[in-house]
Structure formats: structure tokens, C-alpha cells
Design an enzyme around this catalytic site. Structure first.
Site, PDB file in Angstrom:
ATOM      1  N   ASN A 259       0.862  -1.178   0.000  1.00 46.01           N
ATOM      2  CA  ASN A 259       0.000   0.000   0.000  1.00 46.01           C
ATOM      3  C   ASN A 259       0.897   1.227   0.000  1.00 46.01           C
ATOM      4  O   ASN A 259       1.488   1.568   1.019  1.00 46.01           O
ATOM      5  CB  ASN A 259      -0.898  -0.032   1.246  1.00 46.01           C
ATOM      6  CG  ASN A 259      -1.724   1.225   1.415  1.00 46.01           C
ATOM      7  OD1 ASN A 259      -1.787   2.067   0.512  1.00 46.01           O
ATOM      8  ND2 ASN A 259      -2.354   1.365   2.578  1.00 46.01           N
ATOM      9  N   TRP A 260       1.004   1.875  -1.157  1.00 40.21           N
ATOM     10  CA  TRP A 260       1.929   3.010  -1.279  1.00 40.21           C
ATOM     11  C   TRP A 260       1.367   4.269  -0.623  1.00 40.21           C
ATOM     12  O   TRP A 260       2.067   5.263  -0.485  1.00 40.21           O
ATOM     13  CB  TRP A 260       2.239   3.286  -2.750  1.00 40.21           C
ATOM     14  CG  TRP A 260       2.990   2.189  -3.450  1.00 40.21           C
ATOM     15  CD1 TRP A 260       3.374   0.976  -2.914  1.00 40.21           C
ATOM     16  CD2 TRP A 260       3.455   2.177  -4.809  1.00 40.21           C
ATOM     17  NE1 TRP A 260       4.045   0.230  -3.858  1.00 40.21           N
ATOM     18  CE2 TRP A 260       4.109   0.938  -5.029  1.00 40.21           C
ATOM     19  CE3 TRP A 260       3.388   3.091  -5.863  1.00 40.21           C
ATOM     20  CZ2 TRP A 260       4.682   0.604  -6.263  1.00 40.21           C
ATOM     21  CZ3 TRP A 260       3.954   2.766  -7.092  1.00 40.21           C
ATOM     22  CH2 TRP A 260       4.604   1.533  -7.289  1.00 40.21           C
ATOM     23  N   LYS A 261       0.111   4.257  -0.269  1.00 45.50           N
ATOM     24  CA  LYS A 261      -0.547   5.433   0.329  1.00 45.50           C
ATOM     25  C   LYS A 261      -0.328   6.654  -0.584  1.00 45.50           C
ATOM     26  O   LYS A 261      -0.313   6.504  -1.789  1.00 45.50           O
ATOM     27  CB  LYS A 261      -0.064   5.648   1.754  1.00 45.50           C
ATOM     28  CG  LYS A 261      -0.206   4.364   2.597  1.00 45.50           C
ATOM     29  CD  LYS A 261      -0.023   4.551   4.057  1.00 45.50           C
ATOM     30  CE  LYS A 261      -0.196   3.209   4.772  1.00 45.50           C
ATOM     31  NZ  LYS A 261      -0.083   3.305   6.220  1.00 45.50           N
TER      32      LYS A 261
ATOM     33  N   HIS B  50      -9.525   1.082   4.841  1.00 41.78           N
ATOM     34  CA  HIS B  50      -8.260   1.275   5.560  1.00 41.78           C
ATOM     35  C   HIS B  50      -8.482   2.223   6.742  1.00 41.78           C
ATOM     36  O   HIS B  50      -9.273   3.164   6.642  1.00 41.78           O
ATOM     37  CB  HIS B  50      -7.201   1.837   4.609  1.00 41.78           C
ATOM     38  CG  HIS B  50      -5.835   1.826   5.210  1.00 41.78           C
ATOM     39  ND1 HIS B  50      -5.412   2.801   6.084  1.00 41.78           N
ATOM     40  CD2 HIS B  50      -4.816   0.944   5.097  1.00 41.78           C
ATOM     41  CE1 HIS B  50      -4.181   2.511   6.478  1.00 41.78           C
ATOM     42  NE2 HIS B  50      -3.797   1.391   5.885  1.00 41.78           N
TER      43      HIS B  50
ATOM     44  N   SER C 262       3.416  -2.082  10.438  1.00 44.83           N
ATOM     45  CA  SER C 262       4.856  -2.090  10.688  1.00 44.83           C
ATOM     46  C   SER C 262       5.541  -3.405  10.324  1.00 44.83           C
ATOM     47  O   SER C 262       6.452  -3.857  11.023  1.00 44.83           O
ATOM     48  CB  SER C 262       5.149  -1.705  12.151  1.00 44.83           C
ATOM     49  OG  SER C 262       4.714  -0.373  12.408  1.00 44.83           O
TER      50      SER C 262
ATOM     51  N   GLY D 273       2.857  -1.127   4.313  1.00 46.75           N
ATOM     52  CA  GLY D 273       2.880   0.298   3.984  1.00 46.75           C
ATOM     53  C   GLY D 273       4.301   0.763   3.740  1.00 46.75           C
ATOM     54  O   GLY D 273       4.853   0.601   2.649  1.00 46.75           O
ATOM     55  N   GLY D 274       4.919   1.339   4.774  1.00 42.77           N
ATOM     56  CA  GLY D 274       6.245   1.953   4.653  1.00 42.77           C
ATOM     57  C   GLY D 274       7.271   1.087   3.941  1.00 42.77           C
ATOM     58  O   GLY D 274       8.000   1.567   3.052  1.00 42.77           O
TER      59      GLY D 274
HETATM   60  P1  PGA Z   1       2.823   0.278   7.670  1.00 39.11           P
HETATM   61  O1  PGA Z   1       1.347   0.466   7.041  1.00 39.11           O
HETATM   62  O2  PGA Z   1       3.387  -0.993   7.088  1.00 39.11           O
HETATM   63  O3  PGA Z   1       3.581   1.488   7.235  1.00 39.11           O
HETATM   64  O4  PGA Z   1       2.642   0.189   9.149  1.00 39.11           O
HETATM   65  C1  PGA Z   1       0.503  -0.634   6.871  1.00 39.11           C
HETATM   66  C2  PGA Z   1      -0.811  -0.202   6.272  1.00 39.11           C
HETATM   67  O5  PGA Z   1      -1.299   0.894   6.599  1.00 39.11           O
HETATM   68  O6  PGA Z   1      -1.400  -0.939   5.453  1.00 39.11           O
END
Ligand code: PGA
Length: 254
Positions: free
Chosen positions: A9-11, A93, A212, A233-234
């Protein structure tokens, strides 16, 4: 059985040009066919990333969708528009719930709209820190799951992907423990699916952990048979870390 799945998920990150470079590096570095890989870029990068992924086994997903097919909804994107490009769509989300006030009813409508057009929802559920500390994790996760999926046929439900993402673990560097995630997924995600749709469906739905996730901690989650992969995400914003997570999953699930 269920194919492992790692979704990135690149947001709100990556221009179309940057997204192409990242997708190309992931495509070139991918060394497994056992794990399904899904990239979820922002809308503006989807066509460019689509071009890079042509002929590869990597699938595309969007990060959001509206529930109507078309109309006067300024700024929104419909499932009809997405299905030209994407196989998956993230729905519900926690950042959508928190910053854009999406509630369970809107999320339910989005799930139905996605399914109507052949998109596979990646439904996100998870409790906040306050809810966890109040001992409400189970109720919150079960209620979010139930409200999003009520009224689906068992066939529709079986094709879903659900991501359990404790809100306090997202982007904080503080992942849940594997044991905790396994317990919530088994009891409250698969348990609710079983109540709604029966045991067979509960066993067919792919359920991911999110929050995370890194190449270093992914094994802790995917070593558990009830956890089929991760929503990342990150660590999905760099080819090296994202590929690390994919390859570690392939190794553990082998
Ligand atoms: P994160 O995000 O890996 O940066 O914690 C996960 C997500 O929001 O899907």
C-alpha cells in the site's frame, strides 16, 4: 490451499514516474511464483505502473473506491474506472476511517460495488489503541467484519481478502506480536466469517496482517497457518525491503 499474498500500500506516495521505477525494480527482482504480489499505487500512478507490469504475474490494486458507478461525486473514482486497470481494491483502511470519516455502512457499500464489477476487495479491519486497552479488540474486529460483509453470498465472501491491521501498529514501528495477530485473526476474523458464511468460507478467505511489517519481522506472522501474508505500507516503498518481505514469505510458506 490459500496462496500467500503480499500487498504493498503506497498510500499518498510516488509520482507516476517514481512509481514506474519502483514497480520495474520489484518486477526485475521478484524471484518467487508461490507468493502473489499486489501493488497499490495512488490513482495517478496506476496506468503508468500497469504498463510496467504488463506480462508479469504482479497484480495491481487501488487504495479506495466509490460505491456508485458514475455521477456527480467530485473527486471520487468508481469501480467501473478501476476495473480497466486493477484486480484488487483496498477498502476501509483505518486512515480512510479516521481522516475521511468512512463508516461501516460506506465500507459495506464499497465492498458490494467492488464485487459487482469483479474487483477483489482487500477489506481492512482493526482496533485503535484505546479500544485495545479497553478490552474491545474482539468486538471491534468482529463488528467491522460483520458490518462490511453482511448480505454477501458465501461465493462472494470466499473470494475476499481481509487485512487485520491494529491501528496502533500502523506506521509506528510497533508491530503486533505474531501470537496476538494470530489470535485476533482466528477468533474474530475467521470466527466471524464462520458465523456469517460457514466453516468452508472461513477457511477459504485469505487473511493478511498489517502494521509495521518489515523483512525482519514478517516470518513471525507468516509462520502461522492462519495468516496468509501481509499488507505493507512503509516497507513497500523501497524495492529492496518489499522484495525482502516477499521472499521471506515464500521461504517460510514453502
Ligand atoms: P505500515 O502500514 O506498514 O507502514 O505500518 C501498513 C498499512 O497501513 O497498510
Amino acid at each position: 490451499m490459500r496462496q500467500p499474498l503480499i500487498a504493498g500500500n503506497w498510500k499518498m506516495n510516488k509520482t507516476a514516474t517514481e512509481g514506474q521505477a519502483l514497480a520495474r525494480a520489484i518486477r526485475e527482482g521478484l524471484q518467487t511464483q508461490t507468493v502473489e504480489v499486489v501493488l497499490c499505487p495512488p490513482f495517478t500512478a496506476i496506468p503508468a505502473v500497469h504498463a510496467v507490469l504488463q506480462g508479469s504475474p504482479i497484480h495491481l490494486g487501488a487504495q479506495n473506491v466509490h460505491w456508485e458507478d458514475a455521477g456527480a461525486f467530485t473527486g471520487e473514482i468508481s469501480p467501473v474506472m478501476l476495473k480497466e486497470w486493477c484486480r484488487y481494491v483496498i477498502i476501509g483502511h483505518s486512515e480512510r476511517r479516521q481522516y475521511f470519516h468512512e463508516d461501516d455502512e460506506m465500507i459495506h457499500r464499497k465492498v458490494l460495488a467492488a464485487l459487482r464489477h469483479g474487483l477483489i476487495p482487500i477489506l481492512c479491519v482493526g482496533e485503535t489503541l484505546a479500544q485495545r486497552e479497553a478490552g474491545e479488540t474482539g468486538t471491534v474486529v468482529a463488528t467491522q467484519t460483520r458490518r462490511a460483509l453482511e448480505g454477501l453470498s458465501p461465493e462472494q465472501a470466499a473470494g475476499l481478502v481481509i487485512a487485520y491491521e491494529p491501528v496502533w501498529a500502523i506506521g509506528t514501528g510497533r508491530a503486533a506480536t505474531g501470537a496476538d495477530a494470530e489470535e485476533v485473526i482466528r477468533r474474530w476474523v475467521r470466527g466471524t466469517l464462520e458465523e456469517l458464511f460457514g466453516l468452508e468460507v472461513a477457511q477459504r478467505v485469505r487473511v493478511l496482517y498489517g502494521g509495521s511489517v518489515t523483512p525482519e519481522n514478517i516470518a513471525e506472522f507468516v509462520c502461522r497457518p492462519t495468516i496468509d501474508g501481509a499488507l505493507v505500507g512503509g516497507a513497500s516503498l523501497k524495492a529492496e525491503t518489499f522484495l525482502g518481505i516477499i521472499h521471506e514469505t515464500a521461504r517460510v510458506k514453502a
